[in-house]
Design a protein around this motif. Structure first.
Motif, PDB file in Angstrom:
ATOM      1  N   HIS A 281     -50.646  18.594  15.738  1.00  0.00           N
ATOM      2  CA  HIS A 281     -48.869  18.254  16.904  1.00  0.00           C
ATOM      3  C   HIS A 281     -48.574  19.214  16.800  1.00  0.00           C
ATOM      4  CE1 HIS A 281     -50.780  13.829  16.422  1.00  0.00           C
ATOM      5  NE2 HIS A 281     -50.644  14.471  14.986  1.00  0.00           N
ATOM      6  N   ASN A 282     -48.648  20.120  17.807  1.00  0.00           N
ATOM      7  CA  ASN A 282     -47.667  21.172  18.486  1.00  0.00           C
ATOM      8  C   ASN A 282     -46.188  20.520  18.436  1.00  0.00           C
ATOM      9  OD1 ASN A 282     -46.890  23.627  19.523  1.00  0.00           O
ATOM     10  ND2 ASN A 282     -48.075  23.918  20.524  1.00  0.00           N
ATOM     11  N   ILE A 283     -45.396  20.949  17.158  1.00  0.00           N
ATOM     12  CA  ILE A 283     -43.538  20.786  17.090  1.00  0.00           C
ATOM     13  C   ILE A 283     -42.886  21.696  17.560  1.00  0.00           C
ATOM     14  CG2 ILE A 283     -41.892  20.224  15.786  1.00  0.00           C
ATOM     15  CD1 ILE A 283     -43.944  18.237  15.239  1.00  0.00           C
ATOM     16  N   ARG A 284     -43.857  23.396  17.817  1.00  0.00           N
ATOM     17  CA  ARG A 284     -42.693  23.924  18.342  1.00  0.00           C
ATOM     18  C   ARG A 284     -42.968  23.800  19.432  1.00  0.00           C
ATOM     19  NH1 ARG A 284     -46.935  29.609  19.084  1.00  0.00           N
ATOM     20  NH2 ARG A 284     -47.208  27.849  19.984  1.00  0.00           N
ATOM     21  N   ASP A 285     -43.908  24.552  20.415  1.00  0.00           N
ATOM     22  CA  ASP A 285     -43.395  24.050  22.044  1.00  0.00           C
ATOM     23  C   ASP A 285     -42.869  22.923  22.116  1.00  0.00           C
ATOM     24  OD1 ASP A 285     -45.266  26.348  22.296  1.00  0.00           O
ATOM     25  OD2 ASP A 285     -47.541  25.383  23.212  1.00  0.00           O
ATOM     26  N   GLY A 290     -37.074  22.504  24.809  1.00  0.00           N
ATOM     27  CA  GLY A 290     -35.962  21.849  25.151  1.00  0.00           C
ATOM     28  C   GLY A 290     -35.934  20.627  24.837  1.00  0.00           C
ATOM     29  N   ALA A 291     -36.975  19.721  24.283  1.00  0.00           N
ATOM     30  CA  ALA A 291     -36.401  18.697  23.285  1.00  0.00           C
ATOM     31  C   ALA A 291     -35.407  18.746  22.887  1.00  0.00           C
ATOM     32  CB  ALA A 291     -37.797  18.208  22.564  1.00  0.00           C
ATOM     33  N   ASP A 293     -32.941  16.817  19.321  1.00  0.00           N
ATOM     34  CA  ASP A 293     -32.977  16.898  18.159  1.00  0.00           C
ATOM     35  C   ASP A 293     -33.906  15.053  18.254  1.00  0.00           C
ATOM     36  OD1 ASP A 293     -32.317  18.994  17.127  1.00  0.00           O
ATOM     37  OD2 ASP A 293     -31.004  18.453  16.052  1.00  0.00           O
ATOM     38  N   THR A 294     -33.682  13.935  18.555  1.00  0.00           N
ATOM     39  CA  THR A 294     -32.838  12.210  19.563  1.00  0.00           C
ATOM     40  C   THR A 294     -34.610  12.700  19.550  1.00  0.00           C
ATOM     41  OG1 THR A 294     -30.909  12.154  19.402  1.00  0.00           O
ATOM     42  CG2 THR A 294     -33.172  10.253  20.245  1.00  0.00           C
ATOM     43  N   GLU A 295     -36.050  13.213  20.385  1.00  0.00           N
ATOM     44  CA  GLU A 295     -36.801  13.780  21.158  1.00  0.00           C
ATOM     45  C   GLU A 295     -37.586  13.860  19.916  1.00  0.00           C
ATOM     46  OE1 GLU A 295     -35.636  13.717  25.755  1.00  0.00           O
ATOM     47  OE2 GLU A 295     -36.275  15.818  24.053  1.00  0.00           O
ATOM     48  N   LEU A 296     -38.040  15.046  19.008  1.00  0.00           N
ATOM     49  CA  LEU A 296     -37.742  15.422  18.375  1.00  0.00           C
ATOM     50  C   LEU A 296     -37.911  14.162  17.040  1.00  0.00           C
ATOM     51  CD1 LEU A 296     -36.753  19.346  18.138  1.00  0.00           C
ATOM     52  CD2 LEU A 296     -39.015  18.070  18.542  1.00  0.00           C
ATOM     53  N   LEU A 297     -36.984  13.972  16.644  1.00  0.00           N
ATOM     54  CA  LEU A 297     -37.597  12.926  15.143  1.00  0.00           C
ATOM     55  C   LEU A 297     -38.188  11.740  15.981  1.00  0.00           C
ATOM     56  CD1 LEU A 297     -35.460  13.236  12.967  1.00  0.00           C
ATOM     57  CD2 LEU A 297     -33.836  11.128  14.620  1.00  0.00           C
ATOM     58  N   GLU A 298     -38.153  11.546  17.018  1.00  0.00           N
ATOM     59  CA  GLU A 298     -39.008  10.267  17.280  1.00  0.00           C
ATOM     60  C   GLU A 298     -40.864  10.559  18.003  1.00  0.00           C
ATOM     61  OE1 GLU A 298     -40.189   6.394  18.163  1.00  0.00           O
ATOM     62  OE2 GLU A 298     -38.269   6.556  17.245  1.00  0.00           O
ATOM     63  N   TYR A 299     -40.426  11.581  17.923  1.00  0.00           N
ATOM     64  CA  TYR A 299     -42.179  12.269  17.752  1.00  0.00           C
ATOM     65  C   TYR A 299     -42.737  12.713  16.750  1.00  0.00           C
ATOM     66  CZ  TYR A 299     -45.946  16.174  19.041  1.00  0.00           C
ATOM     67  OH  TYR A 299     -47.216  16.622  19.372  1.00  0.00           O
TER      68      TYR A 299
END
Length: 333
Positions: A281-285, A290-291, A293-299
């Motif tokens: 799962h492409n976390i980097r892109d 512009g994600a 922290d809240t969006e990254l955390l949920e992802y």
């Protein structure tokens, strides 16, 4: 308070670089990873700032242990600076490094000062000639031994990782155990695994934990050691006449999918929920677009909760290795 996910997430492996100064048969066979192999350009690697940001989110989700891997992580410039960034993360209890040990005489003191607690050193033979054949560069054992001594002197904890392949280095089981016992080094025997799709893995090349243990019992006496925590993958024993520990990683003969608590972040910023899964799962892109922290955390939370990986179970049931798997050079061990 840390989130309680459906299955615990306690261990994060972070690959910081996709290349190595050796070409071992297990993860970087020289037939594939020759001088013209197209390694990742620097722009595709996560920066230290990005790694710190992602690691902080994983710690919020329950991660207590981080291991830095590669490739050879000490090829990444100024690695102690990354460790200094990670050590202060609240809730992180352990940070370690997997290395071939060759650069430890140069970096061990700096790594310790930065806050590194321990190293896992890969050493598949204690025989100079055989080790040189296996690493594809004719590098003998002496540089690794010097790295072990440097790590000891710096005060780092040490574990030795030895992958066993039938007909290749199974004759080294007793010599390696003897060396590690005499030098009070914890040894991990690792069953030869079908990691990636370039190492030509075949089931007939596997020496199982039971076979290794039976061979060891001809020379040593052991007693079992309790696991330190839920999800610990090594089955551990200690010599009856010392406190030195021997462990076995048995993902081929005795799978541990049901208790896996480990996620892996590749050198190019992809999240893998299994060592044998080619679908990252492409976390980097997502982060660079512009994600928050809240969006990254949920992802990340969603990825982990929806994981269904049980490849080691399925390998036994289906006797298949046909699926695409991520290369070890991208993801570490």
């Amino acid at each position: 308070m840390k989130d309680q996910l459906n299955r615990p997430l306690r261990d994060l492996r972070i690959s910081v670089i996709d290349r190595c100064n050796l070409r071992c048969q297990y993860c970087m066979p020289k037939e594939i990873f020759g001088p013209d192999y197209p390694f990742l350009p620097p722009s595709e690697l996560l920066t230290y700032e990005e790694i710190e940001r992602i690691a902080k989110l994983f710690v919020q989700l329950g991660v207590e242990k981080i291991r830095l891997t590669g490739g050879e992580p000490l090829l990444r410039k100024d690695l102690p600076l990354l460790i200094e960034r990670l050590v202060p993360l609240e809730g992180l209890n352990d940070i370690a490094l997997t290395t071939n040990g060759i650069f430890l005489p140069k970096y061990a003191d700096d790594l310790k000062k930065a806050g590194l607690k321990r190293v896992n050193i890969s050493l598949d033979s204690i025989n100079d000639e055989l080790f040189g054949q296996m690493n594809g560069r004719n590098v003998g054992v002496t540089p690794v031994k010097k790295g072990i001594e440097a790590a000891k002197k710096a005060g780092l904890g040490i574990k030795i990782n030895m992958v066993i392949k039938k007909g290749m280095n199974d004759s080294e089981i007793i010599p390696m155990a003897t060396y590690c016992k005499e030098n009070e080094l914890e040894l991990r025997f690792i069953e030869y695994m079908d990691v990636g799709s370039t190492n030509g893995w075949k089931m007939k090349d596997v020496i199982t934990k039971r076979e290794i243990y039976n061979q060891l019992q001809e020379s040593f006496e052991f007693e079992p050691v309790e696991a330190d925590y839920f999800g610990e993958v090594a089955k551990k024993y200690k010599y009856k006449d010392s406190n030195v520990v021997v462990g076995f990683i048995t993902s081929v003969s005795e799978s541990f999918c049901s208790s896996c608590t480990r996620a892996r972040l590749s050198a190019n910023g992809h999240l893998y929920t299994c060592l044998f899964n080619g679908n990252g799962h492409n976390i980097r892109d997502f982060m660079r677009q512009g994600a928050t922290d809240t969006e990254l955390l949920e992802y990340i939370r969603t990825i982990w909760r929806n994981r269904q990986d049980r490849y080691s179970d399925e390998r036994k049931e289906e006797a298949t290795t046909s699926r695409t798997k991520v290369e070890m050079s991208y993801i570490g061990g």
